[in-house]
Design a protein around this motif. Sequence first.
Motif, mmCIF file in Angstrom:
data_model
loop_
_atom_site.group_PDB
_atom_site.id
_atom_site.type_symbol
_atom_site.label_atom_id
_atom_site.label_comp_id
_atom_site.label_asym_id
_atom_site.label_seq_id
_atom_site.Cartn_x
_atom_site.Cartn_y
_atom_site.Cartn_z
ATOM 1 N N ASP A 184 18.085 -38.539 4.603
ATOM 2 C CA ASP A 184 18.975 -38.855 3.745
ATOM 3 C C ASP A 184 19.693 -39.905 3.477
ATOM 4 N N ILE A 185 20.084 -40.414 2.141
ATOM 5 C CA ILE A 185 20.715 -41.701 1.541
ATOM 6 C C ILE A 185 20.487 -42.591 2.093
ATOM 7 N N GLU A 186 21.835 -42.134 3.154
ATOM 8 C CA GLU A 186 21.667 -43.555 4.040
ATOM 9 C C GLU A 186 20.801 -44.286 5.003
ATOM 10 N N GLY A 187 19.630 -43.441 4.690
ATOM 11 C CA GLY A 187 18.592 -43.533 5.751
ATOM 12 C C GLY A 187 18.343 -43.008 7.417
ATOM 13 N N ASN A 188 19.657 -42.349 7.205
ATOM 14 C CA ASN A 188 19.929 -41.538 8.352
ATOM 15 C C ASN A 188 18.555 -40.474 8.710
ATOM 16 N N CYS A 189 17.661 -40.583 9.986
ATOM 17 C CA CYS A 189 17.080 -39.564 9.990
ATOM 18 C C CYS A 189 17.081 -37.885 10.961
ATOM 19 N N TYR A 190 16.676 -36.553 10.710
ATOM 20 C CA TYR A 190 17.215 -35.742 11.286
ATOM 21 C C TYR A 190 15.302 -34.221 11.290
ATOM 22 N N ILE A 191 15.753 -34.709 12.213
ATOM 23 C CA ILE A 191 14.574 -33.708 13.311
ATOM 24 C C ILE A 191 14.507 -32.424 12.394
ATOM 25 N N ASP A 192 13.974 -31.401 11.384
ATOM 26 C CA ASP A 192 13.064 -29.919 10.761
ATOM 27 C C ASP A 192 13.775 -29.433 11.800
ATOM 28 N N VAL A 193 14.199 -28.841 12.908
ATOM 29 C CA VAL A 193 14.110 -28.637 13.916
ATOM 30 C C VAL A 193 14.449 -26.252 13.705
ATOM 31 N N SER A 194 14.607 -26.493 12.724
ATOM 32 C CA SER A 194 14.260 -24.830 12.551
ATOM 33 C C SER A 194 13.660 -24.591 10.865
#
Length: 463
Positions: free
Chosen positions: A43-53
């Motif tokens: 995201d724009i704040e640099g948080n990283c997410y795994i696209d689980v679905s």
Amino acid sequence: MPNDAVNEKSIPVFGGGQTAFYAKSNKVPLPLIERASGIYMWDIEGNCYIDVSSGPVVSNIGHGNTSVADRMAEQAKTMEYAFARLARNHPNIEYSERLARLAGPGFERVHLTSGGSEAMENAIKFLRQYAIVTGNPSKTKIITCQPSYHGATIATLAMNGEILMKPFLDGFVESSVKVPAPFSYRIPLGNDAGGYAKYCADTLEATITELGKENILAFVIEPIGGLSTGCVVPPETYIHRVREICTHYGVHLVFDEILCGMGRTGKFLAAHHWPQALPDIVTMAKGLASGYSPLGAVLAPASMVDKLADLSGFEFQYSYNANPVSSAAGLAVLDEYQRLDLIAKAGEMGTELREGLEGLKKRFPIIGDIRGKGMLLAVELVANQETKAMLPHELQPADRVRVHGLNNGLMIYSRPTSGGKYGHWFLVSPPLTITQKELDDLLQRLAATLSDLTTELTESGVL
Ligand SMILES: Cc1ncc(COP(=O)(O)O)c(C=O)c1O
């Protein structure tokens, strides 16, 4: 009207523009994603997410694939559009031929659309037109499962088995006739999955007889469930029985493979798990272009399509059907599937993923069921593993797992069908390109998510 009514600057933009259209105002704001690569999104704040679905089971080849992007750009520069009613083009022809080859005998003809709901609509319009021109105009009724999901256009909403849509549809559009879906976990007491599936198939037969076979156009099912049932896999006997019933009564059998097709379950089509019970028509979308461009397809036998072509031609066309840039994306996605052997990998990594989830089930009693096939898996949340007691719907368990997921770096798609009537669950269907190391990362973040959810449920006195 004053001129500034059309001046963009005069239009107030609320917070996140389009996002406001979907999100309830009291919900946790959705992250603003600006880049993505493989299974990860930032995201724009640099948080990283795994696209689980994989979003809603779309991004099968993962994000940021430059070979697909380049192929699309090349096509857009060479020839971006040719109206399919007036002209043919190479990407469409090549893509349709490749899809038909992968689908195999019985699916020789391909009609390309801009997504799943449109594919479903066109499949039904095709069957209706076919019934009329072949002398069966009384065939108007469609049978679907309760619950089921087939799309969000008005006609497909009417096909969905979603009781919450009743007030929207009543008096507005005629809904399809519903028969019970062959659930494997939440089945009435005294049944096993096989016995319950037999009851479901018997109900289909009784419904056809009651309504009159001459009035039934089609039975439409998700052969392996997705968003409606949380990845229910029916017993093989059910699929065979349904095929027999449809053949016996002259009812077209349609497999909605919009979500479960395109290699997700370890075969190109879910139908290929039951080669002796193939449907008459298949619809696909989602993974076809893997999120790079809107694309869907209706696959039908040459015998039917060619007959209709001779008698009348298919009447219905959207401007964006069979878009060459989307077909180029579809071709590049198929190349990636081949290069990375993604269909076989869906089977192999699916086994690893399921084992990992089974491990989590031992640690977290809020996991009641893990189901699905290949890399299309769902986790059902419960208050009690032994009794299968559901979590209270007021606590919005599906949404809470999404929110805890965000806090632990996971983007999770969860959905309680019919206001939680059939349980609360989330999809674990990451991109098929996931590596072992990434899978371990996903499972670790999921353990933290489930731990946070357990704490919240304990503190609120539910557990
Ligand atoms: C089984 C099934 N059918 C149809 C659709 C509708 O597809 P789309 O959202 O591309 O219109 C979906 C979407 O989630 C689906 O899961």
